[in-house]
Design an enzyme around this catalytic site. Sequence first.
Site, PDB file in Angstrom:
ATOM      1  CB  CYS A  24       7.869   4.178   0.900  1.00 34.74           C
ATOM      2  SG  CYS A  24       9.348   4.274   0.076  1.00 34.74           S
ATOM      3  CB  CYS A  27       7.803   6.252  -2.079  1.00 39.40           C
ATOM      4  SG  CYS A  27       8.108   4.415  -2.032  1.00 39.40           S
TER       5      CYS A  27
END
Length: 100
Positions: A24, A27
């Site tokens: 991600c 993230c």
Amino acid sequence: MMSTFSEIIQKKEPVLVDFFATWCQPCTVLAPVLKEVKDTLGEAVHIIKIDVDKNQSLAATYQIRSVPTMMLFKDGQQLWRHSGLISKEELITIIRAHKK
């Protein structure tokens, strides 16, 4: 000794849980923000990162549909939840507001 998730979120200080995934991109952007929050607040907050791919049952329990999703716990109670990116300043304000 490893503490269980339920033990960790029982703490008296706020516990910020970051549900993330290694693939991600947001993230990855959030990681240094969380470090700055920890550097600023020190012992006033615990920050734990939960990899949703390695902890699928926990992610399912908390109905994590997108990453990053952050949750703030204190004394085992969920106080706040947010999906997506958030600024260091916003995060510090939210944690401080729940510290009392």
